[in-house]
Design a protein around this motif. Structure first.
Motif, PDB file in Angstrom:
ATOM      1  N   GLN A 145       0.992  -1.325  -0.176  1.00 45.31           N
ATOM      2  CA  GLN A 145      -0.082   0.051   0.056  1.00 45.31           C
ATOM      3  C   GLN A 145       0.861   1.394  -0.025  1.00 45.31           C
ATOM      4  O   GLN A 145       0.498   2.292  -0.550  1.00 45.31           O
ATOM      5  N   LEU A 146       1.860   1.159   0.812  1.00 43.25           N
ATOM      6  CA  LEU A 146       2.806   2.576   0.982  1.00 43.25           C
ATOM      7  C   LEU A 146       3.641   2.595  -0.429  1.00 43.25           C
ATOM      8  O   LEU A 146       3.495   3.848  -0.972  1.00 43.25           O
ATOM      9  N   GLY A 147       3.948   1.544  -1.092  1.00 40.86           N
ATOM     10  CA  GLY A 147       4.612   1.550  -2.109  1.00 40.86           C
ATOM     11  C   GLY A 147       4.006   2.174  -3.443  1.00 40.86           C
ATOM     12  O   GLY A 147       4.564   2.832  -4.090  1.00 40.86           O
ATOM     13  N   TRP A 148       2.605   1.568  -3.600  1.00 43.85           N
ATOM     14  CA  TRP A 148       1.866   2.136  -4.595  1.00 43.85           C
ATOM     15  C   TRP A 148       1.580   3.614  -4.598  1.00 43.85           C
ATOM     16  O   TRP A 148       1.427   4.288  -5.312  1.00 43.85           O
ATOM     17  N   VAL A 149       1.110   3.980  -3.220  1.00 49.86           N
ATOM     18  CA  VAL A 149       0.702   5.238  -3.074  1.00 49.86           C
ATOM     19  C   VAL A 149       1.968   6.269  -3.167  1.00 49.86           C
ATOM     20  O   VAL A 149       1.881   7.433  -3.867  1.00 49.86           O
ATOM     21  N   LEU A 150       3.203   5.886  -2.870  1.00 50.60           N
ATOM     22  CA  LEU A 150       4.516   6.460  -3.125  1.00 50.60           C
ATOM     23  C   LEU A 150       4.667   6.741  -4.693  1.00 50.60           C
ATOM     24  O   LEU A 150       4.812   7.828  -5.005  1.00 50.60           O
ATOM     25  N   VAL A 151       4.505   5.718  -5.394  1.00 52.59           N
ATOM     26  CA  VAL A 151       4.723   5.748  -6.996  1.00 52.59           C
ATOM     27  C   VAL A 151       3.684   6.721  -7.286  1.00 52.59           C
ATOM     28  O   VAL A 151       4.231   7.382  -8.359  1.00 52.59           O
ATOM     29  N   ALA A 152       2.541   6.842  -7.152  1.00 52.70           N
ATOM     30  CA  ALA A 152       1.514   7.559  -7.576  1.00 52.70           C
ATOM     31  C   ALA A 152       1.829   8.914  -7.354  1.00 52.70           C
ATOM     32  O   ALA A 152       1.408   9.864  -7.872  1.00 52.70           O
ATOM     33  N   LEU A 153       2.479   9.113  -6.114  1.00 54.29           N
ATOM     34  CA  LEU A 153       2.888  10.519  -5.762  1.00 54.29           C
ATOM     35  C   LEU A 153       4.207  11.167  -6.144  1.00 54.29           C
ATOM     36  O   LEU A 153       4.494  12.352  -5.817  1.00 54.29           O
ATOM     37  N   LYS A 154       4.796  10.344  -7.015  1.00 57.24           N
ATOM     38  CA  LYS A 154       6.077  10.744  -7.614  1.00 57.24           C
ATOM     39  C   LYS A 154       6.067  11.964  -8.447  1.00 57.24           C
ATOM     40  O   LYS A 154       6.689  12.786  -8.362  1.00 57.24           O
ATOM     41  N   ILE A 155       4.994  11.819  -9.518  1.00 54.18           N
ATOM     42  CA  ILE A 155       5.116  12.769 -10.480  1.00 54.18           C
ATOM     43  C   ILE A 155       3.987  13.970 -10.322  1.00 54.18           C
ATOM     44  O   ILE A 155       4.476  14.966 -10.528  1.00 54.18           O
ATOM     45  N   PRO A 156       2.850  13.720 -10.026  1.00 58.06           N
ATOM     46  CA  PRO A 156       2.034  14.750  -9.769  1.00 58.06           C
ATOM     47  C   PRO A 156       2.330  16.196  -9.126  1.00 58.06           C
ATOM     48  O   PRO A 156       2.331  17.237  -9.368  1.00 58.06           O
ATOM     49  N   PRO A 157       2.969  15.836  -7.804  1.00 57.93           N
ATOM     50  CA  PRO A 157       3.430  17.048  -7.025  1.00 57.93           C
ATOM     51  C   PRO A 157       4.362  17.892  -7.519  1.00 57.93           C
ATOM     52  O   PRO A 157       4.670  18.879  -7.651  1.00 57.93           O
ATOM     53  N   PHE A 158       5.501  16.812  -8.294  1.00 62.76           N
ATOM     54  CA  PHE A 158       6.592  17.421  -8.974  1.00 62.76           C
ATOM     55  C   PHE A 158       6.175  18.389 -10.164  1.00 62.76           C
ATOM     56  O   PHE A 158       6.688  19.427 -10.261  1.00 62.76           O
ATOM     57  N   LEU A 159       4.944  17.671 -10.840  1.00 56.30           N
ATOM     58  CA  LEU A 159       4.726  18.566 -12.024  1.00 56.30           C
ATOM     59  C   LEU A 159       4.129  19.757 -11.626  1.00 56.30           C
ATOM     60  O   LEU A 159       4.126  20.928 -12.134  1.00 56.30           O
ATOM     61  N   LEU A 160       3.184  19.816 -10.441  1.00 57.97           N
ATOM     62  CA  LEU A 160       2.665  21.020  -9.952  1.00 57.97           C
ATOM     63  C   LEU A 160       3.666  22.004  -9.592  1.00 57.97           C
ATOM     64  O   LEU A 160       3.471  23.113  -9.911  1.00 57.97           O
ATOM     65  N   ALA A 161       4.486  21.460  -8.718  1.00 60.84           N
ATOM     66  CA  ALA A 161       5.646  22.426  -8.390  1.00 60.84           C
ATOM     67  C   ALA A 161       6.297  23.193  -9.422  1.00 60.84           C
ATOM     68  O   ALA A 161       6.762  24.233  -9.574  1.00 60.84           O
ATOM     69  N   VAL A 162       6.560  22.416 -10.443  1.00 62.20           N
ATOM     70  CA  VAL A 162       7.491  22.884 -11.771  1.00 62.20           C
ATOM     71  C   VAL A 162       6.517  23.922 -12.326  1.00 62.20           C
ATOM     72  O   VAL A 162       7.061  24.988 -12.859  1.00 62.20           O
ATOM     73  N   TYR A 163       5.270  23.422 -12.499  1.00 60.14           N
ATOM     74  CA  TYR A 163       4.651  24.453 -13.312  1.00 60.14           C
ATOM     75  C   TYR A 163       3.994  25.802 -12.349  1.00 60.14           C
ATOM     76  O   TYR A 163       4.647  27.013 -13.179  1.00 60.14           O
ATOM     77  N   LEU A 164       4.208  25.657 -11.232  1.00 65.57           N
ATOM     78  CA  LEU A 164       4.282  26.806 -10.521  1.00 65.57           C
ATOM     79  C   LEU A 164       5.302  27.780 -10.324  1.00 65.57           C
ATOM     80  O   LEU A 164       5.364  29.070 -10.584  1.00 65.57           O
TER      81      LEU A 164
END
Length: 256
Positions: free
Chosen positions: A190-209
Motif C-alpha cells: 500500500q505504501l509503495g503504490w501510493v508513493l509511486v502514484a505521488l512521484k510525478i503529480p506533486p513534482f509537475l505541480l511544483a514545476v508548473y508553479l
C-alpha cells in the motif's frame, strides 16, 4: 482594421520578448529537473520494487531488481555521454533504501530514506525562503546564467524565486503528510503504490508553479555576458593605449 487596431512595433517586440523569456524559462526548468527522462529514472526503481514485492513478497529480489535497474540507467547515460546527475542521484537513493531495508529486514524501510530526504528538502525550501536566500534561486541561478545577481540586482526575480521555494516546500510537506502516516499504518505494498502514484503529480505541480512565477518575473541578468563584455572593453582599452604609445614617438620625431 484601423491604425488604432493594428499592433505597434513596440507591442510586437514586447510580445516576442515575453515569448522568448517563457521559452528560456521552460528550457531551463526542463534542464534543471531532468525532463521526461529524469522523471522515468526517478519512478522506475520504486515501481519495480513494489511490483515485484506485491507478487512474491521477496525483499531481497525486489531490492536488488530496483538497484539493478538504477545502475543500468546510469550505464546507459554514461554510454551516451549524457548528464548523469539525475541517474546517479537515483542510484544513491535506491542504494540507501536497499541497505536500510536489508539491515532492518522491513521492506517498508526501502522507502524511508527517500521519505526523509523529501522531508528535509521541504524544510530546506521553506527555511531558505524565509531567510531571503530561496533554494530555487540557488539551483536555477547558474542555469539562467545569473548566478546570485537576483539577490541584490533583480528584486522581481528574487520575489519569484521566493514564491517558488514556498510552493515547493509546501507541496513536499503535503506529500510527507500523506506518506509518513502510511509508513506507520499501511503495509509495504500500500505504501509503495501510493508513493509511486505521488512521484510525478506533486513534482509537475511544483514545476508548473515555478514556471508561472518566473514567466511573470523580470528577465535574468546574464552575469557571464557582462563579464565577457567587461573583458572585451578592457582589451579594447589596452589596444587603444598601445596604439597611442606607438604613435607618440613618431609624432615627436616629425616635430624635431
Amino acid at each position: 482594421m484601423t491604425s488604432l487596431d493594428k499592433p505597434t512595433t513596440e507591442e510586437t517586440s514586447a510580445d516576442t520578448s515575453a515569448d522568448d523569456a517563457r521559452a528560456v524559462t521552460e528550457a531551463a526548468l526542463f534542464e534543471a529537473f531532468g525532463g521526461v527522462r529524469g522523471m522515468v529514472e526517478t519512478v522506475l526503481p520504486g515501481l519495480l520494487f513494489v511490483s515485484i514485492y506485491t507478487v512474491n513478497k521477496n525483499l531481497h529480489m525486489s531490492a536488488l531488481a530496483a538497484l539493478g535497474v538504477a545502475l543500468v540507467m546510469v550505464v546507459v547515460r554514461l554510454a551516451r555521454r549524457d548528464t548523469v546527475k539525475h541517474a546517479f542521484s537515483g542510484v544513491f537513493g535506491v542504494g540507501f533504501g536497499v541497505v536500510f531495508a536489508m539491515m532492518t529486514g522491513n521492506a517498508k524501510d526501502f522507502y524511508l530514506p527517500g521519505m526523509l530526504y523529501t522531508l528535509g528538502l521541504a524544510v530546506a525550501y521553506i527555511v531558505t525562503a524565509m531567510a531571503g536566500v530561496p533554494l530555487i534561486g540557488l539551483m536555477l541561478g547558474p542555469v539562467f546564467k545569473e548566478n546570485l545577481s537576483w539577490r541584490t540586482r533583480n528584486p522581481g526575480r528574487k520575489k519569484a524565486y521566493t514564491k517558488a521555494s514556498w510552493a515547493w516546500g509546501l507541496i513536499l510537506l503535503a506529500k510527507c503528510a500523506i506518506l509518513f502516516p502510511l509508513y506507520w499504518w499501511a503495509d509495504t505494498t500500500q505504501l509503495g503504490w501510493v508513493l509511486v502514484a505521488l512521484k510525478i503529480p506533486p513534482f509537475l505541480l511544483a514545476v508548473y508553479l515555478t514556471w508561472v512565477f518566473l514567466a511573470k518575473a523580470p528577465p535574468p541578468i546574464d552575469v557571464f555576458a557582462e563579464m565577457e563584455a567587461e573583458e572585451r572593453a578592457e582589451e579594447e582599452r589596452k589596444d587603444a593605449a598601445a596604439e597611442e604609445g606607438e604613435g607618440a614617438p613618431a609624432g615627436r620625431h616629425r616635430r624635431s
